[in-house]
Design a protein around this motif. Structure first.
Motif, PDB file in Angstrom:
ATOM      1  N   THR A 131      50.196  20.793  42.379  1.00  0.00           N
ATOM      2  CA  THR A 131      50.411  22.204  42.708  1.00  0.00           C
ATOM      3  C   THR A 131      50.332  23.103  41.478  1.00  0.00           C
ATOM      4  N   SER A 132      50.546  22.543  40.308  1.00  0.00           N
ATOM      5  CA  SER A 132      50.446  23.350  39.086  1.00  0.00           C
ATOM      6  C   SER A 132      49.019  23.863  38.884  1.00  0.00           C
ATOM      7  N   LYS A 133      48.034  23.123  39.435  1.00  0.00           N
ATOM      8  CA  LYS A 133      46.637  23.531  39.322  1.00  0.00           C
ATOM      9  C   LYS A 133      46.371  24.838  40.067  1.00  0.00           C
ATOM     10  N   VAL A 134      47.180  25.089  41.105  1.00  0.00           N
ATOM     11  CA  VAL A 134      47.015  26.321  41.881  1.00  0.00           C
ATOM     12  C   VAL A 134      47.308  27.531  41.001  1.00  0.00           C
ATOM     13  N   ASN A 135      48.441  27.484  40.292  1.00  0.00           N
ATOM     14  CA  ASN A 135      48.803  28.588  39.403  1.00  0.00           C
ATOM     15  C   ASN A 135      47.807  28.731  38.256  1.00  0.00           C
ATOM     16  N   GLU A 136      47.312  27.600  37.777  1.00  0.00           N
ATOM     17  CA  GLU A 136      46.311  27.643  36.700  1.00  0.00           C
ATOM     18  C   GLU A 136      45.050  28.366  37.172  1.00  0.00           C
ATOM     19  N   PHE A 137      44.619  28.050  38.399  1.00  0.00           N
ATOM     20  CA  PHE A 137      43.412  28.671  38.944  1.00  0.00           C
ATOM     21  C   PHE A 137      43.622  30.174  39.121  1.00  0.00           C
ATOM     22  N   ILE A 138      44.772  30.551  39.667  1.00  0.00           N
ATOM     23  CA  ILE A 138      45.067  31.966  39.900  1.00  0.00           C
ATOM     24  C   ILE A 138      45.118  32.728  38.573  1.00  0.00           C
ATOM     25  N   ASN A 139      45.771  32.140  37.575  1.00  0.00           N
ATOM     26  CA  ASN A 139      45.874  32.807  36.277  1.00  0.00           C
ATOM     27  C   ASN A 139      44.520  32.924  35.584  1.00  0.00           C
ATOM     28  N   SER A 140      43.643  31.947  35.833  1.00  0.00           N
ATOM     29  CA  SER A 140      42.314  32.008  35.211  1.00  0.00           C
ATOM     30  C   SER A 140      41.419  33.041  35.899  1.00  0.00           C
ATOM     31  N   HIS A 141      41.844  33.518  37.090  1.00  0.00           N
ATOM     32  CA  HIS A 141      41.107  34.560  37.812  1.00  0.00           C
ATOM     33  C   HIS A 141      42.059  35.708  38.150  1.00  0.00           C
ATOM     34  N   LYS A 142      42.938  36.024  37.223  1.00  0.00           N
ATOM     35  CA  LYS A 142      43.961  37.031  37.507  1.00  0.00           C
ATOM     36  C   LYS A 142      43.387  38.421  37.715  1.00  0.00           C
ATOM     37  N   ASP A 143      42.208  38.674  37.181  1.00  0.00           N
ATOM     38  CA  ASP A 143      41.588  39.984  37.404  1.00  0.00           C
ATOM     39  C   ASP A 143      41.237  40.181  38.874  1.00  0.00           C
ATOM     40  N   GLU A 144      41.066  39.070  39.609  1.00  0.00           N
ATOM     41  CA  GLU A 144      40.771  39.138  41.040  1.00  0.00           C
ATOM     42  C   GLU A 144      42.053  39.122  41.866  1.00  0.00           C
ATOM     43  N   PHE A 145      42.941  38.173  41.561  1.00  0.00           N
ATOM     44  CA  PHE A 145      44.152  38.014  42.365  1.00  0.00           C
ATOM     45  C   PHE A 145      45.182  39.113  42.123  1.00  0.00           C
ATOM     46  N   SER A 146      44.989  39.899  41.081  1.00  0.00           N
ATOM     47  CA  SER A 146      45.924  40.989  40.802  1.00  0.00           C
ATOM     48  C   SER A 146      45.494  42.298  41.463  1.00  0.00           C
ATOM     49  N   LYS A 147      44.473  42.238  42.319  1.00  0.00           N
ATOM     50  CA  LYS A 147      43.999  43.438  43.019  1.00  0.00           C
ATOM     51  C   LYS A 147      44.057  43.239  44.529  1.00  0.00           C
ATOM     52  N   GLU A 148      44.402  44.308  45.230  1.00  0.00           N
ATOM     53  CA  GLU A 148      44.345  44.329  46.687  1.00  0.00           C
ATOM     54  C   GLU A 148      43.455  45.493  47.103  1.00  0.00           C
ATOM     55  N   ILE A 149      42.573  45.230  48.055  1.00  0.00           N
ATOM     56  CA  ILE A 149      41.577  46.231  48.452  1.00  0.00           C
ATOM     57  C   ILE A 149      41.704  46.563  49.940  1.00  0.00           C
ATOM     58  N   ALA A 150      41.717  47.858  50.234  1.00  0.00           N
ATOM     59  CA  ALA A 150      41.634  48.326  51.624  1.00  0.00           C
ATOM     60  C   ALA A 150      40.192  48.742  51.865  1.00  0.00           C
ATOM     61  N   MET A 151      39.624  48.313  52.993  1.00  0.00           N
ATOM     62  CA  MET A 151      38.202  48.536  53.242  1.00  0.00           C
ATOM     63  C   MET A 151      37.942  49.090  54.637  1.00  0.00           C
ATOM     64  N   LEU A 152      36.763  49.646  54.793  1.00  0.00           N
ATOM     65  CA  LEU A 152      36.257  50.054  56.094  1.00  0.00           C
ATOM     66  C   LEU A 152      34.898  49.388  56.256  1.00  0.00           C
ATOM     67  N   MET A 153      34.785  48.583  57.292  1.00  0.00           N
ATOM     68  CA  MET A 153      33.545  47.833  57.502  1.00  0.00           C
ATOM     69  C   MET A 153      32.804  48.337  58.733  1.00  0.00           C
ATOM     70  N   VAL A 154      31.518  48.483  58.587  1.00  0.00           N
ATOM     71  CA  VAL A 154      30.664  48.900  59.705  1.00  0.00           C
ATOM     72  C   VAL A 154      29.648  47.795  59.962  1.00  0.00           C
ATOM     73  N   VAL A 155      29.636  47.303  61.189  1.00  0.00           N
ATOM     74  CA  VAL A 155      28.725  46.215  61.573  1.00  0.00           C
ATOM     75  C   VAL A 155      27.663  46.780  62.514  1.00  0.00           C
ATOM     76  N   TYR A 156      26.407  46.405  62.300  1.00  0.00           N
ATOM     77  CA  TYR A 156      25.310  46.936  63.117  1.00  0.00           C
ATOM     78  C   TYR A 156      24.149  45.945  63.123  1.00  0.00           C
TER      79      TYR A 156
END
Length: 285
Positions: A131-156
């Motif tokens: 399980t320690s590998k999970v935190n390692e992975f998250i910390n190595s991609h913290k620029d991604e996991f430290s952001k939350e995005i609200a979106m509007l999607m249009v499908v056509y």
């Protein structure tokens, strides 16, 4: 020979949660119906529970079935085996057991029994992730996991709408939103607002192209179009971006990362063993 009949028999067996070939413990016999005494088959002594036509259902079969991972423990396993036996006898009566394709299917079902048992006994124990590998992975991609995005999607589906839809999404005015609403009422588009999502999850839920585009996007940007299915496209507008505290990540996010790492480990173990086995059993091909 009717191939559909073969498929139906196989599917019915699978639906019971017990495939005939995957157990390898259903015994063919010429005994009388209703026999319940201990029988000897190929040197093995089995405790017969029921004889269905040419199939013997033994106590050992039910015990083996009860140990299948994920099987519903409340299921009547003997009845499940009986169901398979009934359809087997019907298949035999129709000549399916003599059909060359059916016999090849049975041949590989037999091989899969031993392959699966080997996998569970010797390979599965190697597929572990600390399980320690999970935190390692998250910390190595913290620029991604430290952001939350609200979106509007249009499908056509009509690619000719792409430029128009992009302009309307980019505009974002009341008039532009009304036009999008009219497109939706006409059935030309589907509009799906998305609440805040952790950007890190996009790594696992999107194609590489989609994820990279979303990762670079700023508030107000419209990314895409992306083909999400044959003849179906989507445009995504980034409505807002906010920071996420890595110390308070949703456990579900960590579970997704864990499953991803576990899958990577599975592939690594399997690929390594395949190379060894190919060299040993297939002349290195």
């Amino acid at each position: 020979m009717n191939r559909f009949t073969i498929a139906v028999v196989a599917l019915i067996a699978l639906a019971t949660g017990i495939f005939v070939g995957s157990l390898g413990m259903m015994y063919l016999t010429g005994g009388k119906k209703g026999e319940t005494e201990v029988k000897s088959v190929k040197g093995e002594r089995i405790d017969t529970l029921e004889v269905v036509g040419d199939v013997v259902i033994a106590k050992e079969d039910v015990q083996a079935a009860s140990r299948i991972p994920g099987l519903n423990p409340t299921q009547d396993l003997q009845k499940a085996l009986e169901r398979i036996a009934l359809f087997y006898n019907a298949a035999k009566e129709k000549g399916i057991t003599s059909d060359p394709q059916a016999r090849r299917m049975a041949y590989w079902a037999d091989k899969s029994v031993y392959a699966d048992l080997y996998y569970q006994k010797y390979v599965a124990p190697l597929i572990k992730v600390d399980t320690s590998k999970v935190n390692e992975f998250i910390n190595s991609h913290k620029d991604e996991f430290s952001k939350e995005i609200a979106m509007l999607m249009v499908v056509y589906q009509d690619p000719k709408l792409t430029d128009t839809l992009r302009k309307l999404l980019k505009d974002g005015s009341y008039a532009a939103n009304l036009m999008l609403e009219e497109f939706a009422k006409a059935g030309k588009i589907g509009v799906q607002p998305s609440p805040y999502q952790n950007l890190g999850l996009g790594r696992f839920a999107m194609s590489e192209e989609e994820f990279k585009s979303l990762k670079r996007a700023k508030v107000g940007d419209v990314v895409g179009p992306f083909q999400v299915a044959p003849g179906t496209y989507t445009l995504v507008k980034v409505v807002d971006i906010r920071r996420a505290d890595l110390r308070k990540l949703d456990p579900n996010i960590k579970n997704v990362v864990y499953q991803y790492l576990l899958e990577q480990r599975r592939r690594e173990v399997e690929d390594s063993l395949v190379r060894v086995f190919r060299k040993k059993y297939a002349g290195g091909r």
